[in-house]
Design a protein around this motif. Structure first.
Motif, mmCIF file in Angstrom:
data_model
loop_
_atom_site.group_PDB
_atom_site.id
_atom_site.type_symbol
_atom_site.label_atom_id
_atom_site.label_comp_id
_atom_site.label_asym_id
_atom_site.label_seq_id
_atom_site.Cartn_x
_atom_site.Cartn_y
_atom_site.Cartn_z
ATOM 1 N N GLY A 147 17.109 -1.012 21.998
ATOM 2 C CA GLY A 147 17.044 0.183 21.148
ATOM 3 C C GLY A 147 15.672 0.460 20.567
ATOM 4 N N ASP A 170 19.334 6.352 14.401
ATOM 5 C CA ASP A 170 20.794 6.471 14.433
ATOM 6 C C ASP A 170 21.278 6.885 15.816
ATOM 7 O OD1 ASP A 170 20.984 5.832 11.748
ATOM 8 O OD2 ASP A 170 20.631 7.916 11.131
ATOM 9 N N GLY A 205 20.027 3.797 18.197
ATOM 10 C CA GLY A 205 20.496 2.494 17.714
ATOM 11 C C GLY A 205 19.421 1.447 17.940
ATOM 12 N N GLU A 226 19.965 -1.866 18.346
ATOM 13 C CA GLU A 226 20.419 -3.069 19.061
ATOM 14 C C GLU A 226 19.852 -3.103 20.475
ATOM 15 O OE1 GLU A 226 22.589 -0.740 17.877
ATOM 16 O OE2 GLU A 226 22.824 -1.693 15.913
#
Lengths: 178, 117
Positions: A159, A151, A154, A156
């Protein structure tokens, strides 16, 4: 009349049984972490693989610690049969969520053993299990932090690469090291 | 095994009896014609083996293979060949014995320990 049962072992039958169950659980955890390490290796998460190899060794050491205790107390330590080890996982994050669930299950199980030991006035086992109680604080923290990184960073872009690199640096009680 | 050793009867039923020998630290099981002497750890293993037999399958499976159960008494070289009725009787005998052993532990913990000095 001699107390042959007590002369053989200081462990009550029920305590011996739940300690053997815990031995099996630690062995199962070790095997699951090994499977997770292989999955991470196959999918290019090299740092996480290293982390899970280390976790697998830790779990095996926990198993041996319990195994030696049961044997030392005159009990019958049972070399566990390990089955139902998942070999495939749905994704990178799922691996860590499963690892956290595994640690929570271990913590619950250890708490139950402590409760039983106290119920049977088995203060030696109670004292022995306190090491595991403390150990689980760290184990759960590390597993929870690993999930948290998904979290915080991330998934993306780069990440997942960043998460993979951050995983082995998670330590309990030393924020600077992270 | 010598019959001159002092034995304490632990439990008796119509099918047999069990004894404890404080000289050899062994449990003696007399069941029908069979008489075996077991260390306490082997007695507990033997009891687990007897308890783990699936009686339900023995009752309802018509195959001849389920008519008897063969159970090895650890480190005695003796095999118990048990019909369903034998098995239930042996279970009763061993359960009664285990109860007396546990009762003895309890008595040792609560009463006799205070007398040891």
């Amino acid at each position: 009349m001699k107390d042959l049962v007590r002369m053989r072992t200081s462990l009550k039958e029920e305590i011996e049984r739940i300690l053997n169950e815990q031995i099996k659980m630690e062995a199962h955890s070790s095997a699951i972490y090994l499977s997770m390490a292989a999955w991470c290796d196959r999918n290019g998460f090299d740092f996480s693989a290293g982390y899970f190899y280390k976790q697998s060794n830790e779990e095996r050491n926990h198993m041996l610690k319990l195994f030696n205790y049961v044997s030392d107390m005159g009990g019958h330590a049972i070399s566990p049969e390990v089955t139902n080890v998942p070999q495939e996982f749905d994704g990178f994050r799922d691996v860590f969520e499963l690892a956290l669930q595994q640690e929570i299950a271990v913590s619950n199980s250890i708490n139950r053993i402590v409760g039983q030991a106290r119920q049977f006035n088995d203060f030696a086992t109670d004292q022995f299990m306190q090491w595991f109680v403390k150990e689980q604080i760290e184990e759960e923290y590390v597993a929870r932090r690993a999930v948290e990184l998904f979290d915080v960073i991330g998934e993306e872009g780069v990440g997942r690469y960043m998460i993979d690199k951050a995983i082995p640096k998670i330590t309990y009680g030393d924020v600077e090291a992270q | 095994m010598s019959n001159t050793l002092p034995l304490t009867e632990l439990f008796a039923s119509s099918k047999g009896a069990t004894y404890q020998c404080d000289t050899t630290n062994r449990i003696i099981i007399q069941f029908g014609e069979a008489r075996v002497s077991l260390r306490i750890s082997d007695f507990l293993t033997f009891k687990k083996r007897v308890d783990s037999v699936d009686i339900h399958t023995m009752i309802f499976n018509t195959d001849d293979a389920y008519d008897v159960e063969i159970i090895d008494a650890p480190r005695t070289g003796h095999l118990f060949v048990l019909s369903l009725c034998d098995l239930i009787a042996l279970r009763d005998l061993l359960a009664g014995t285990r109860f007396v052993l546990d009762l003895n532990t309890l008595l040792n913990e609560r009463i006799y320990s205070s007398l040891v000095y």
